[in-house]
Motif scaffolding. Sequence first.
Motif, mmCIF file in Angstrom:
data_model
loop_
_atom_site.group_PDB
_atom_site.id
_atom_site.type_symbol
_atom_site.label_atom_id
_atom_site.label_comp_id
_atom_site.label_asym_id
_atom_site.label_seq_id
_atom_site.Cartn_x
_atom_site.Cartn_y
_atom_site.Cartn_z
ATOM 1 N N GLU A 1 -23.767 -11.073 -16.380
ATOM 2 C CA GLU A 1 -23.060 -10.231 -15.399
ATOM 3 C C GLU A 1 -21.559 -10.364 -15.604
ATOM 4 N N ARG A 2 -20.883 -9.252 -15.484
ATOM 5 C CA ARG A 2 -19.416 -9.267 -15.511
ATOM 6 C C ARG A 2 -18.952 -8.310 -14.428
ATOM 7 N N HIS A 3 -18.357 -8.871 -13.391
ATOM 8 C CA HIS A 3 -17.851 -8.040 -12.300
ATOM 9 C C HIS A 3 -16.368 -8.299 -12.103
ATOM 10 N N GLU B 1 -22.253 -5.472 -25.327
ATOM 11 C CA GLU B 1 -21.499 -6.709 -25.546
ATOM 12 C C GLU B 1 -20.117 -6.572 -24.941
ATOM 13 N N CYS B 2 -19.734 -7.547 -24.126
ATOM 14 C CA CYS B 2 -18.371 -7.580 -23.596
ATOM 15 C C CYS B 2 -17.428 -7.862 -24.761
ATOM 16 N N ALA B 3 -16.302 -7.142 -24.793
ATOM 17 C CA ALA B 3 -15.331 -7.360 -25.877
ATOM 18 C C ALA B 3 -14.806 -8.790 -25.868
ATOM 19 N N ALA B 4 -14.923 -9.470 -24.721
ATOM 20 C CA ALA B 4 -14.445 -10.858 -24.614
ATOM 21 C C ALA B 4 -15.484 -11.872 -25.082
ATOM 22 N N GLY C 1 -18.334 -3.395 -23.888
ATOM 23 C CA GLY C 1 -19.048 -3.420 -22.610
ATOM 24 C C GLY C 1 -18.219 -2.937 -21.435
ATOM 25 N N ASN C 2 -16.914 -3.164 -21.510
ATOM 26 C CA ASN C 2 -16.039 -2.778 -20.411
ATOM 27 C C ASN C 2 -16.103 -1.280 -20.106
ATOM 28 N N MET C 3 -16.457 -0.482 -21.123
ATOM 29 C CA MET C 3 -16.477 0.977 -20.930
ATOM 30 C C MET C 3 -17.762 1.447 -20.243
ATOM 31 N N LYS D 1 -5.434 -5.423 -20.450
ATOM 32 C CA LYS D 1 -6.705 -6.042 -20.853
ATOM 33 C C LYS D 1 -7.338 -5.219 -21.974
ATOM 34 N N TYR D 2 -8.259 -5.852 -22.682
ATOM 35 C CA TYR D 2 -9.000 -5.185 -23.772
ATOM 36 C C TYR D 2 -8.078 -4.586 -24.833
ATOM 37 N N THR D 3 -6.950 -5.270 -25.019
ATOM 38 C CA THR D 3 -6.070 -4.996 -26.154
ATOM 39 C C THR D 3 -5.815 -6.354 -26.818
HETATM 40 CO CO CO Z 1 -16.498 -7.086 -20.430
#
Ligand code: CO
Length: 427
Positions: A110-112, A156-159, A257-259, A282-284
């Motif tokens: 989970e990512r919230h 997949e989360c980019a992190a 995943g963020n998208m 974020k995400y850069t």
């Molecule tokens: Co993410």
Amino acid sequence: MVSKTDPKTPGRAASRRNFLKTGLLGGAAVAASAGLARADGDPLITEIQDWNRYLGDGVDAAPYGVPSEFEAQVVRRNVPWLTADPVSSINFTPLHELDGIITPNGLCFERHHGGVAIIDPTEHRLMINGLVDTPLVFTMEDLKRFPRENRVYFLECAANTGMEWKGAQLNGCQFTHGMVHCVVYTGVPLRYLLEEAGVKTAGKWLLAEGADAAAMSRSIPMEKALDDCLVAFKMNGEALRPEQGYPLRLCVPGWEGNMWVKWLRRLEVGDQPWAQREETSKYTDLLADGKARRHTFVMDVKSVITSPSPQAPVTHGKGPLVISGIAWSGSGTIKRVDVTIDGGRNWHEARIDGPSLPKALHRFYLDINWDGSEMLLQSRAIDDQGLVQPTKNELRAARGGNSIYHNNGIQTWHVNTDGVVENVEVS
Ligand code: CO
Ligand code: MTE
């Protein structure tokens, strides 16, 4: 016997070491019938056990079934020191306990950014506005009257693996690689909804917005939106879990995943990207020259050995050993996975077993005869575009040391002679 690493308190892994000189196994012989079974007087086979003697629960003891009590350790876990508050945080899929390519719904990480929104589906609406001929608002019932598709995709989360940029850090693939899951989604192709609204010629971008307290939003190029994006309401056959965006989420296959906006409530069509928080600060990735990479949408080719791994040590001693892992690529299918047990001196082609679907996890195995000596396990995936998973040093050479996101470097596990496994780095 080997004791398991305490999964609740992931320690820091041993510092960078050079294991290249250790004596390791030669050719990996497959041992399908290696005398593994025992025929001596084991009371578990010679004596009648309770479960054989007494009746068990009848049907309906659990109207919604749950895993066996003996599987209680198979849970998502977080790393409390990573984030300030669980409301904007992350937990991790227990990859070391899973097999095949599908993640069970209750184990998807989970990512919230603002906690889990609890939404009555009868009160949920999806709006399409902006550069369209007819702005539209859909109910869940409306959406379920469009033709739908079933697709298996990883998210997949980019992190994911971001903590490992500077060196071996977290002791377990759950923590180093567990921001990935893979389920079968049921949903409506996004292009059907956009066609219904009629995208104007100038409409080149889409802003997807969530209904959660974070109102998380991301810009998506129209080309991708019209290609393979889904507006999904089911995962693995049942309704999305609240944590995964119930009642509606966006699937952006192969992309970060963020998208994949959860609790999806609005799609705005525009002529350029919006530069929201999640695509600027974020995400850069900050490069060595002070410039930042942005719009790094596609998730790169990647793999990890899930067993043996720090949370899944070898407890049975030398002899037949199944090395297993997962591989994936945001660009397509996985064509090949190579595995080394000696830190990269010799590579063996692993066996990919199970479905090979684009933008989905692939399961691989290398069946070896372990001689009980130290091993340095690594896997390297190659996708159907010919893209090869890089070493961590290759990644650092290309992107410097400031990055967090998009770490697809080759992971190394050190297995000692007792079967204990640690996160290390050799290249
Ligand atoms: Co993410
Ligand atoms: N969508 C909304 N509305 N709110 C969020 O916090 N988190 C994003 C994305 N979509 C998020 C969201 C991030 S960073 C990731 S990695 C994925 O959802 C995680 O999806 P999951 O919780 O189903 O694993």
